[in-house]
Design a protein around this motif. Structure first.
Motif, mmCIF file in Angstrom:
data_model
loop_
_atom_site.group_PDB
_atom_site.id
_atom_site.type_symbol
_atom_site.label_atom_id
_atom_site.label_comp_id
_atom_site.label_asym_id
_atom_site.label_seq_id
_atom_site.Cartn_x
_atom_site.Cartn_y
_atom_site.Cartn_z
ATOM 1 N N ASN A 93 6.266 9.035 -1.244
ATOM 2 C CA ASN A 93 5.001 9.038 -1.981
ATOM 3 C C ASN A 93 3.847 9.558 -1.122
ATOM 4 O O ASN A 93 3.963 9.673 0.092
ATOM 5 C CB ASN A 93 4.708 7.612 -2.466
ATOM 6 C CG ASN A 93 3.527 7.573 -3.429
ATOM 7 O OD1 ASN A 93 3.293 8.538 -4.161
ATOM 8 N ND2 ASN A 93 2.781 6.471 -3.424
ATOM 9 N N LYS A 94 2.750 9.858 -1.812
ATOM 10 C CA LYS A 94 1.512 10.344 -1.188
ATOM 11 C C LYS A 94 1.725 11.715 -0.544
ATOM 12 O O LYS A 94 1.154 12.008 0.518
ATOM 13 C CB LYS A 94 0.974 9.328 -0.160
ATOM 14 C CG LYS A 94 0.836 7.912 -0.739
ATOM 15 C CD LYS A 94 -0.089 7.036 0.071
ATOM 16 C CE LYS A 94 -0.073 5.609 -0.485
ATOM 17 N NZ LYS A 94 -0.952 4.677 0.220
ATOM 18 N N ASP A 147 0.782 -1.241 0.000
ATOM 19 C CA ASP A 147 0.000 0.000 0.000
ATOM 20 C C ASP A 147 0.814 1.292 0.000
ATOM 21 O O ASP A 147 0.249 2.366 0.146
ATOM 22 C CB ASP A 147 -1.009 0.043 1.164
ATOM 23 C CG ASP A 147 -2.201 -0.860 0.884
ATOM 24 O OD1 ASP A 147 -2.375 -1.245 -0.298
ATOM 25 O OD2 ASP A 147 -2.942 -1.177 1.820
ATOM 26 N N ASP A 148 2.106 1.193 -0.150
ATOM 27 C CA ASP A 148 2.891 2.426 -0.285
ATOM 28 C C ASP A 148 2.661 3.080 -1.639
ATOM 29 O O ASP A 148 3.005 4.243 -1.834
ATOM 30 C CB ASP A 148 4.391 2.138 -0.129
ATOM 31 C CG ASP A 148 4.800 2.008 1.333
ATOM 32 O OD1 ASP A 148 3.952 2.282 2.196
ATOM 33 O OD2 ASP A 148 5.957 1.632 1.585
ATOM 34 N N GLY A 149 2.116 2.303 -2.598
ATOM 35 C CA GLY A 149 1.796 2.871 -3.904
ATOM 36 C C GLY A 149 2.748 2.426 -5.007
ATOM 37 O O GLY A 149 2.844 3.076 -6.050
ATOM 38 N N LYS A 150 3.393 1.287 -4.801
ATOM 39 C CA LYS A 150 4.356 0.810 -5.779
ATOM 40 C C LYS A 150 3.686 0.478 -7.121
ATOM 41 O O LYS A 150 4.147 0.903 -8.171
ATOM 42 C CB LYS A 150 5.040 -0.441 -5.218
ATOM 43 C CG LYS A 150 6.248 -0.869 -5.982
ATOM 44 C CD LYS A 150 7.099 -1.801 -5.153
ATOM 45 C CE LYS A 150 6.316 -3.017 -4.690
ATOM 46 N NZ LYS A 150 5.960 -3.906 -5.795
ATOM 47 N N SER A 151 2.597 -0.272 -7.055
ATOM 48 C CA SER A 151 1.914 -0.636 -8.302
ATOM 49 C C SER A 151 1.387 0.602 -9.002
ATOM 50 O O SER A 151 1.432 0.704 -10.233
ATOM 51 C CB SER A 151 0.761 -1.591 -8.034
ATOM 52 O OG SER A 151 1.168 -2.615 -7.180
ATOM 53 N N THR A 152 0.894 1.528 -8.229
ATOM 54 C CA THR A 152 0.380 2.764 -8.824
ATOM 55 C C THR A 152 1.519 3.518 -9.514
ATOM 56 O O THR A 152 1.360 4.029 -10.624
ATOM 57 C CB THR A 152 -0.274 3.654 -7.751
ATOM 58 O OG1 THR A 152 -1.217 2.870 -7.020
ATOM 59 C CG2 THR A 152 -0.987 4.842 -8.363
ATOM 60 N N ASP A 190 0.524 14.304 -1.497
ATOM 61 C CA ASP A 190 -0.775 14.995 -1.470
ATOM 62 C C ASP A 190 -1.455 14.813 -0.105
ATOM 63 O O ASP A 190 -2.202 15.673 0.343
ATOM 64 C CB ASP A 190 -1.686 14.472 -2.595
ATOM 65 C CG ASP A 190 -1.823 12.945 -2.577
ATOM 66 O OD1 ASP A 190 -0.773 12.258 -2.551
ATOM 67 O OD2 ASP A 190 -2.965 12.450 -2.580
ATOM 68 N N SER A 238 3.746 12.179 -5.887
ATOM 69 C CA SER A 238 2.417 11.597 -5.699
ATOM 70 C C SER A 238 2.183 10.693 -6.904
ATOM 71 O O SER A 238 1.962 11.180 -8.010
ATOM 72 C CB SER A 238 1.331 12.673 -5.615
ATOM 73 O OG SER A 238 0.072 12.049 -5.707
ATOM 74 N N ALA A 239 2.272 9.396 -6.668
ATOM 75 C CA ALA A 239 2.117 8.447 -7.773
ATOM 76 C C ALA A 239 0.709 8.533 -8.344
ATOM 77 O O ALA A 239 0.495 8.432 -9.546
ATOM 78 C CB ALA A 239 2.414 7.025 -7.291
ATOM 79 N N LEU A 240 -0.251 8.751 -7.454
ATOM 80 C CA LEU A 240 -1.644 8.794 -7.878
ATOM 81 C C LEU A 240 -1.904 9.982 -8.796
ATOM 82 O O LEU A 240 -2.540 9.849 -9.834
ATOM 83 C CB LEU A 240 -2.556 8.869 -6.641
ATOM 84 C CG LEU A 240 -4.043 8.697 -6.904
ATOM 85 C CD1 LEU A 240 -4.350 7.296 -7.402
ATOM 86 C CD2 LEU A 240 -4.850 8.980 -5.625
HETATM 87 N N1 LIG Z 1 -3.567 9.887 -2.108
HETATM 88 C C1 LIG Z 1 -2.693 9.069 -2.696
HETATM 89 N N2 LIG Z 1 -2.983 7.759 -2.783
HETATM 90 C C2 LIG Z 1 -2.097 6.949 -3.409
HETATM 91 C C3 LIG Z 1 -0.897 7.453 -3.978
HETATM 92 N N3 LIG Z 1 -0.228 6.408 -4.526
HETATM 93 C C4 LIG Z 1 -0.987 5.304 -4.327
HETATM 94 N N4 LIG Z 1 -2.117 5.635 -3.654
HETATM 95 C C5 LIG Z 1 -3.203 4.730 -3.223
HETATM 96 O O1 LIG Z 1 -2.686 3.841 -2.244
HETATM 97 C C6 LIG Z 1 -3.306 2.563 -2.367
HETATM 98 C C7 LIG Z 1 -2.255 1.489 -2.531
HETATM 99 O O2 LIG Z 1 -1.585 1.659 -3.769
HETATM 100 P P1 LIG Z 1 -0.921 0.463 -4.559
HETATM 101 O O3 LIG Z 1 -0.267 1.062 -5.743
HETATM 102 O O4 LIG Z 1 -1.881 -0.637 -4.779
HETATM 103 O O5 LIG Z 1 0.165 0.016 -3.472
HETATM 104 P P2 LIG Z 1 1.224 -1.173 -3.471
HETATM 105 O O6 LIG Z 1 0.684 -2.171 -2.518
HETATM 106 O O7 LIG Z 1 2.481 -0.532 -2.969
HETATM 107 O O8 LIG Z 1 1.380 -1.666 -4.872
HETATM 108 C C8 LIG Z 1 -4.242 2.647 -3.549
HETATM 109 O O9 LIG Z 1 -5.541 2.895 -3.084
HETATM 110 C C9 LIG Z 1 -3.708 3.843 -4.335
HETATM 111 O O10 LIG Z 1 -4.700 4.500 -5.083
HETATM 112 C C10 LIG Z 1 -0.631 8.853 -3.881
HETATM 113 O O11 LIG Z 1 0.377 9.384 -4.340
HETATM 114 N N5 LIG Z 1 -1.567 9.602 -3.224
#
Ligand SMILES: Nc1nc2c(ncn2[C@@H]2O[C@H](COP(=O)(O)OP(=O)(O)O)[C@@H](O)[C@H]2O)c(=O)[nH]1
Lengths: 303, 428
Positions: B154-155, B25-30, B157, B191-193
């Motif tokens: 990341n994140k 959930d750190d946002g790696k896939s995103t 925002d 912010s990956a998102l």
């Molecule tokens: N607000 C915000 N949410 C993010 C960001 N990057 C990822 N997320 C959210 O964090 C959650 C986990 O992201 P995901 O890419 O699945 O994480 P992974 O487990 O590291 O691959 C998802 O709901 C994404 O939409 C970001 O930069 N900002």
């Protein structure tokens, strides 16, 4: 004098890596074989194999798993290409598997022999005692391939178990196995479709004509343009028409789609690939049967 | 050689391999989805397939993370359990991503992914800051000797794009990293998102003066990552054409593992110790004047010497260690068996394979605290340990910190043939 920086282009890198893999196969296995479909990826692998062992000949045969549903151009090309390489060609025939009752042909208008190839391939591997089958598959082709290894282990049923694959670190590949098992080896694992085309251009590799634009009688099925050949029957509502098309992959003529294209040179194709919005496999109806179609076929021992 | 007209600019594109690590959930896939999406690597049919899956699952938005999600079994468990390789390119470079899951069980995958990487991206959630897992990821990057580490915070925002928060994380991380051996660390708030500082510089963080992540990946200097000093050519295959034209030809094929080889160079062959000179360096396209890593080459020598796979060509005045006693840090991969002193295994090193016995397990490293553990010396899945091996015939090796190719090995089970561990050789 200062030495220039030791930079290496991505194509040099990929070529060196593929040659390294091919030499490892020759050294680690008793009886390898190069699976040759006549498509651009396997042509590239054969070209790399020639470079890897030159000035000696390629120390293993090529094998074509022949569905019998071929475009005539690709067959003529195959024979010329193999003769020029000075390689030995084995042909494993799906028709023979059908005649021997090893497989049952799919019925109906949408029948394809793609699934049957797996049995023919595994039978041929067993008959010849091949312990490594080199293929042209790339990791970028399909999601299920992203975790594929260079040396992919198959159990004694020829099956691929995603959970039982060996970690691959650095330059070290482990091709040891028990009796009856074999490996699939993918020297182009790290290449993308674009890399393959750029390499074809750099190396001036000749390809079968169907990769380049030409006029052909086609019809639309399930959103894909298919060539009208002796192997397909038109369904209601399917209207043949003449179009300028090319193929992005070469496979069973009954399930390989073509695209409208005016790309008649490798440069045109590179430009087209750069702008493309569809993967190559998007034109193969066998991959679209379900989102995990490829993964399921791989588990059974497909290429 | 390379033409340089604009149209064929790919002929001087470079290759950069990087690994990504972060906790769940750190946002790696995103982030990976974003890099691939913004560099137009994702195709319509892939996007459609993902849209469909998102819809079926009842997701609110299309989940870009699904683009990089792998096999069905894993999808069902909702986790990623193996290294996946992904590709994208810009006009400057082609990139290979080793995408490794971050959970503690997956140290194995992280080590595998890092073994071929020039650069590692370590994701940190700006809200949580530097946590135990960030430390583990960094330790592995330093253990595997990755030259460049990018800490992507990341994140941003979700912390109001706060410079103070970012600086606090940078301080915490540097504090911890001072105990590690990482040559270059770069911090980027993203912010990956929303895409901030991923491809384009963020307007939300005018205080950040560095480059975007992609710009950094495109320009980080990777030239000297390989060893260009100690000439090493492990012989992979002997080429003997047996044809009329090449009647007496005997060439040695291999991939240069270090240093530079030129025709005329004096070389020593290991293990025999015979000296000769390089006559020519051949390729299918003609002779070449020099070769270095990663070139796969074919050399002929002035003298007729008996050389076979597993031998190594080096320079007389720069030899590797030749020894049967090896000291290595290993990461254990096997779920099926553990490792103890006295175990007999196979070692694969360059193009050699030899029998080995584990003389002793010195200690295990707790990957979270970096503390040594000496009370329980049985090594299990995902554990990192320092071991002494004795091999049946000498290996020709360098320290891993000096050469990643001649300094690395894998351990193989002599019966199941499973790859059991990866190891990095240290000086005894
Ligand atoms: N607000 C915000 N949410 C993010 C960001 N990057 C990822 N997320 C959210 O964090 C959650 C986990 O992201 P995901 O890419 O699945 O994480 P992974 O487990 O590291 O691959 C998802 O709901 C994404 O939409 C970001 O930069 N900002």
């Amino acid at each position: 004098m200062m030495h220039r920086s030791y930079t290496v282009t991505h194509l040099e890198h990929l070529e060196s890596e593929a040659i390294f893999i091919l030499r490892e196969v020759a050294a680690q296995f008793q009886k390898p074989v190069l699976l040759f479909s006549g498509g651009k990826d396997s042509i590239c692998v054969a070209h790399l194999a020639r470079k890897a062992f030159w000035p000696a000949r390629i120390p293993f045969p090529l094998m074509h798993v022949d569905t019998g549903h071929n475009f005539s151009e690709t067959m003529a090309f195959r024979d010329r290409f193999v003769a020029e390489l000075g390689a030995r060609l084995e042909v494993a025939s799906v028709q023979a598997s059908i005649d021997e009752g090893r497989v049952v042909e799919e019925k109906g208008a949408l029948a394809s022999r793609n699934g049957l190839q797996t049995v023919t391939l595994l039978d041929a591997i067993e008959k010849h005692g091949f312990d490594a089958a080199i293929g042209g598959a790339r990791r970028d082709e399909e999601k299920a391939r992203a975790k594929e290894r260079f040396f992919s282990h198959r159990d004694d049923f020829g099956q691929w178990d995603p959970k039982n694959q060996r970690p691959e670190l650095w330059n070290l590949f482990n091709g040891k196995m028990n009796a009856g098992e074999h490996f699939r080896v993918f020297p182009l694992s790290n290449w993308t479709e674009m890399d393959v085309w750029q390499y074809i251009k750099r190396e001036k590799i000749e390809l079968p004509g169907i990769y380049f634009s030409h006029r052909r009688t086609v019809f639309e099925r399930g959103g894909t343009l298919m060539a009208l050949t002796d192997f397909v029957t038109l369904q209601e509502g399917e209207e043949p028409s003449e179009e300028v098309v090319r193929f992005r992959t070469v496979g069973d003529a009954t399930c390989t789609g073509c695209t409208l294209s005016k790309a008649s040179t490798v440069d045109d194709i590179i430009a087209e690939v750069a702008a493309a919005r569809q993967t190559e496999r998007g034109t193969r109806s066998d991959d679209r049967r379900s989102e995990t179609a490829m993964e399921d076929r791989k588990k059974q021992g497909y290429f | 050689m390379a033409e340089t007209d604009g149209k064929d600019s790919y002929l001087d594109m470079e290759l950069l391999r990087f690994s990504t690590a972060g906790s769940v959930d750190d946002g790696k896939s995103t982030l990976i989805g974003r890099l691939m999406y913004d560099t137009k690597t994702i195709f319509e049919d892939q996007l459609e397939a993902v849209e469909q899956t998102s819809k079926q699952r009842g997701d609110e938005n299309v989940d870009l993370a699904l683009l990089t999600d792998g096999l069905r079994a894993e999808r069902e468990q909702g986790i990623t359990i193996d290294v996946a390789y992904r590709y994208f390119a810009t006009p400057k470079r082609k990139f290979i991503i080793a995408d490794t899951p971050g959970h503690i069980q997956y140290t194995r995958n992280m080590v595998t992914g890092a073994s071929t990487a020039n650069l590692a991206i370590i994701l940190v959630d700006a809200r949580h800051g530097v946590i135990e897992q960030s430390c583990r990821h960094s330790f592995i990057a330093s253990l595997l000797q990755i030259e460049h580490v990018v800490v992507a915070v990341n994140k941003m925002d979700l912390v109001d794009w706060s410079e103070e928060r970012f600086e606090e994380i940078v301080r915490d991380y540097k504090d911890f990293a001072s105990r590690l051996d990482i040559p270059q660390i770069t911090f980027i708030p993203i912010s990956a998102l929303h895409g901030d500082n991923v491809v384009n510089r963020s307007e939300n963080m005018p205080w950040y003066e560095g480059s975007s992540l992609l710009f950094h990946l495109e320009t980080v200097y990777i030239g000297p990552d390989a060893n260009h000093i100690d000439a090493r050519l492990p012989v992979q295959w002997v080429v003997r054409p047996h044809s009329d034209k090449w009647h007496d030809f005997r060439g040695y094929a291999g991939r240069v593992a270090g240093g530079v080889f030129k025709p005329g160079d004096e070389v020593t062959v290991l293990p025999s110790g015979f000296n000769s000179r390089i006559r020519k360096i051949h390729t299918f396209d003609g002779e070449i004047e020099e070769a270095f890593h990663p070139h796969s080459i074919l050399v002929t020598l002035e003298d007729d010497i008996d050389i076979s796979r597993g031998d190594m060509l080096v320079k007389p005045n720069n030899r590797p260690r030749v020894d049967q006693d090896i000291d290595a840090m290993i990461c254990w991969f096997s779920e099926k068996r553990k490792l103890q002193a006295g175990d007999k295994l196979l070692v694969r090193h360059t193009t050699r394979e030899v029998k080995a016995i584990i003389k002793s397990v010195q200690y295990k490293v707790n990957v979270n605290t970096l503390h040594k553990e000496e009370d329980n010396l049985t090594v299990g899945l995902n554990e990192i340990a320092r071991v002494h091996l004795r091999v049946a015939s000498p290996l020709f090796f360098d320290e891993y910190t000096r050469n990643r190719i001649t300094g690395s090995l894998v351990l193989v089970d002599p019966f199941t043939h499973e790859t059991l561990a990866g190891g990095m050789i240290r000086s005894l």
